[in-house]
Design a protein around this motif. Sequence first.
Motif, mmCIF file in Angstrom:
data_model
loop_
_atom_site.group_PDB
_atom_site.id
_atom_site.type_symbol
_atom_site.label_atom_id
_atom_site.label_comp_id
_atom_site.label_asym_id
_atom_site.label_seq_id
_atom_site.Cartn_x
_atom_site.Cartn_y
_atom_site.Cartn_z
ATOM 1 N N GLU A 84 -3.815 11.137 4.535
ATOM 2 C CA GLU A 84 -4.297 9.844 5.291
ATOM 3 C C GLU A 84 -5.343 9.212 4.534
ATOM 4 O O GLU A 84 -5.382 8.003 4.548
ATOM 5 C CB GLU A 84 -4.353 10.125 6.801
ATOM 6 C CG GLU A 84 -2.997 10.762 7.403
ATOM 7 C CD GLU A 84 -3.320 11.254 8.813
ATOM 8 O OE1 GLU A 84 -2.559 11.099 9.893
ATOM 9 O OE2 GLU A 84 -4.395 11.892 9.330
ATOM 10 N N GLN A 85 -6.318 9.984 4.155
ATOM 11 C CA GLN A 85 -7.602 9.462 3.644
ATOM 12 C C GLN A 85 -7.210 9.002 2.386
ATOM 13 O O GLN A 85 -7.581 7.779 1.931
ATOM 14 C CB GLN A 85 -8.661 10.385 3.374
ATOM 15 C CG GLN A 85 -9.338 11.088 4.624
ATOM 16 C CD GLN A 85 -10.158 12.007 4.492
ATOM 17 O OE1 GLN A 85 -11.097 12.148 3.469
ATOM 18 N NE2 GLN A 85 -10.057 13.367 5.113
ATOM 19 N N ALA A 86 -6.409 9.456 1.407
ATOM 20 C CA ALA A 86 -5.888 8.993 0.175
ATOM 21 C C ALA A 86 -5.163 7.740 0.328
ATOM 22 O O ALA A 86 -5.157 6.766 -0.529
ATOM 23 C CB ALA A 86 -5.369 10.190 -0.545
ATOM 24 N N LEU A 87 -4.375 7.757 1.274
ATOM 25 C CA LEU A 87 -3.443 6.417 1.629
ATOM 26 C C LEU A 87 -4.224 5.519 2.038
ATOM 27 O O LEU A 87 -3.850 4.237 1.442
ATOM 28 C CB LEU A 87 -2.395 6.904 2.635
ATOM 29 C CG LEU A 87 -1.228 7.402 1.933
ATOM 30 C CD1 LEU A 87 -0.334 8.126 3.284
ATOM 31 C CD2 LEU A 87 -0.422 7.052 0.957
ATOM 32 N N GLU A 88 -5.384 5.714 2.642
ATOM 33 C CA GLU A 88 -6.190 4.433 3.039
ATOM 34 C C GLU A 88 -7.068 3.962 1.689
ATOM 35 O O GLU A 88 -7.250 2.554 1.650
ATOM 36 C CB GLU A 88 -7.302 4.954 4.053
ATOM 37 C CG GLU A 88 -6.774 4.996 5.422
ATOM 38 C CD GLU A 88 -7.852 5.283 6.412
ATOM 39 O OE1 GLU A 88 -8.868 5.730 6.148
ATOM 40 O OE2 GLU A 88 -7.477 5.352 7.737
ATOM 41 N N VAL A 89 -7.433 5.151 1.045
ATOM 42 C CA VAL A 89 -8.116 4.509 -0.261
ATOM 43 C C VAL A 89 -6.924 3.566 -1.231
ATOM 44 O O VAL A 89 -7.241 2.653 -1.633
ATOM 45 C CB VAL A 89 -8.508 5.684 -1.230
ATOM 46 C CG1 VAL A 89 -8.946 5.133 -2.530
ATOM 47 C CG2 VAL A 89 -9.680 6.212 -0.539
ATOM 48 N N VAL A 90 -5.725 4.030 -1.312
ATOM 49 C CA VAL A 90 -4.928 3.373 -1.948
ATOM 50 C C VAL A 90 -4.576 1.862 -1.408
ATOM 51 O O VAL A 90 -4.533 0.931 -2.361
ATOM 52 C CB VAL A 90 -3.343 4.075 -2.248
ATOM 53 C CG1 VAL A 90 -2.337 3.102 -2.634
ATOM 54 C CG2 VAL A 90 -3.719 5.204 -2.965
ATOM 55 N N THR A 91 -4.516 1.847 -0.011
ATOM 56 C CA THR A 91 -4.186 0.593 0.643
ATOM 57 C C THR A 91 -5.356 -0.315 0.232
ATOM 58 O O THR A 91 -5.212 -1.477 -0.137
ATOM 59 C CB THR A 91 -4.214 0.815 1.896
ATOM 60 O OG1 THR A 91 -3.309 1.541 2.309
ATOM 61 C CG2 THR A 91 -4.105 -0.432 2.694
ATOM 62 N N GLY A 92 -6.900 -0.044 0.384
ATOM 63 C CA GLY A 92 -7.760 -0.710 0.051
ATOM 64 C C GLY A 92 -7.855 -1.019 -1.641
ATOM 65 O O GLY A 92 -8.271 -2.166 -1.956
ATOM 66 N N LEU A 93 -7.418 -0.215 -2.472
ATOM 67 C CA LEU A 93 -7.264 -0.466 -3.798
ATOM 68 C C LEU A 93 -6.194 -1.559 -4.102
ATOM 69 O O LEU A 93 -6.456 -2.518 -4.785
ATOM 70 C CB LEU A 93 -7.156 0.484 -5.040
ATOM 71 C CG LEU A 93 -8.173 1.593 -4.748
ATOM 72 C CD1 LEU A 93 -7.602 2.749 -5.698
ATOM 73 C CD2 LEU A 93 -9.105 0.818 -5.445
ATOM 74 N N GLU A 94 -5.172 -1.463 -3.124
ATOM 75 C CA GLU A 94 -3.860 -2.514 -3.529
ATOM 76 C C GLU A 94 -4.505 -4.016 -3.063
ATOM 77 O O GLU A 94 -4.012 -4.646 -3.604
ATOM 78 C CB GLU A 94 -2.861 -2.205 -2.452
ATOM 79 C CG GLU A 94 -1.990 -1.083 -3.162
ATOM 80 C CD GLU A 94 -0.862 -0.536 -1.980
ATOM 81 O OE1 GLU A 94 -0.165 0.288 -2.538
ATOM 82 O OE2 GLU A 94 -1.240 -0.459 -0.947
ATOM 83 N N LYS A 95 -5.237 -4.158 -2.169
ATOM 84 C CA LYS A 95 -5.907 -5.380 -1.951
ATOM 85 C C LYS A 95 -6.821 -5.675 -2.663
ATOM 86 O O LYS A 95 -7.070 -7.098 -3.048
ATOM 87 C CB LYS A 95 -6.523 -5.208 -0.348
ATOM 88 C CG LYS A 95 -5.708 -4.762 0.751
ATOM 89 C CD LYS A 95 -6.428 -4.583 2.025
ATOM 90 C CE LYS A 95 -5.527 -4.397 3.233
ATOM 91 N NZ LYS A 95 -6.136 -3.847 4.237
ATOM 92 N N ARG A 96 -7.381 -5.098 -3.722
ATOM 93 C CA ARG A 96 -8.643 -5.553 -4.534
ATOM 94 C C ARG A 96 -8.250 -5.693 -6.052
ATOM 95 O O ARG A 96 -8.415 -6.604 -6.778
ATOM 96 C CB ARG A 96 -9.756 -4.845 -4.468
ATOM 97 C CG ARG A 96 -10.765 -5.067 -3.046
ATOM 98 C CD ARG A 96 -11.769 -4.173 -2.852
ATOM 99 N NE ARG A 96 -11.403 -2.817 -2.554
ATOM 100 C CZ ARG A 96 -12.010 -1.807 -2.543
ATOM 101 N NH1 ARG A 96 -13.469 -1.900 -3.017
ATOM 102 N NH2 ARG A 96 -11.609 -0.852 -2.104
ATOM 103 N N TRP A 97 -7.369 -4.909 -6.548
ATOM 104 C CA TRP A 97 -7.075 -4.538 -7.816
ATOM 105 C C TRP A 97 -5.466 -5.090 -8.176
ATOM 106 O O TRP A 97 -4.740 -5.107 -7.220
ATOM 107 C CB TRP A 97 -7.284 -3.450 -8.287
ATOM 108 C CG TRP A 97 -8.669 -2.977 -8.285
ATOM 109 C CD1 TRP A 97 -9.824 -3.572 -8.043
ATOM 110 C CD2 TRP A 97 -8.991 -1.635 -8.682
ATOM 111 N NE1 TRP A 97 -10.987 -2.692 -7.996
ATOM 112 C CE2 TRP A 97 -10.510 -1.645 -8.662
ATOM 113 C CE3 TRP A 97 -8.470 -0.342 -9.093
ATOM 114 C CZ2 TRP A 97 -11.388 -0.505 -8.810
ATOM 115 C CZ3 TRP A 97 -9.166 0.655 -9.237
ATOM 116 C CH2 TRP A 97 -10.818 0.589 -9.144
#
Length: 115
Positions: A84-97
């Motif tokens: 779940e933590q990793a998916l949250e990180v991916v979600t944040g990256l998807e929004k920025r990069w």
Amino acid sequence: MTTNNHPITPPPELVTDWCGQLARENDYGPTCVYDIAIQAARWGADQELEACCEWLRRQNLVTHCALIPSLRAARRPKPLSLKEQALEVVTGLEKRWDLQCDLTLLRRALEQLDD
């Protein structure tokens, strides 16, 4: 009001223990104060939750055997799993990069993992 008179204020001995633990971990400065404040807030919230559970019991308001465990689970949710933590990180990256295709593959792989 002194700190000893309030039921959700940790006792000085406990705060001293937390300070000693952080000192052994070589964690000093503003972060140390922040960590101790978090510990104190958690401790106080735990005391308040237990007092509420006990009050419910004494008032005979626990009408279902799962009420107290459900209350505890709702007020003290379990920490996020590593997935779940990793998916949250991916979600944040998807929004920025602009790495949509790489992150989509990573997301699909993570979603297939068990918690």
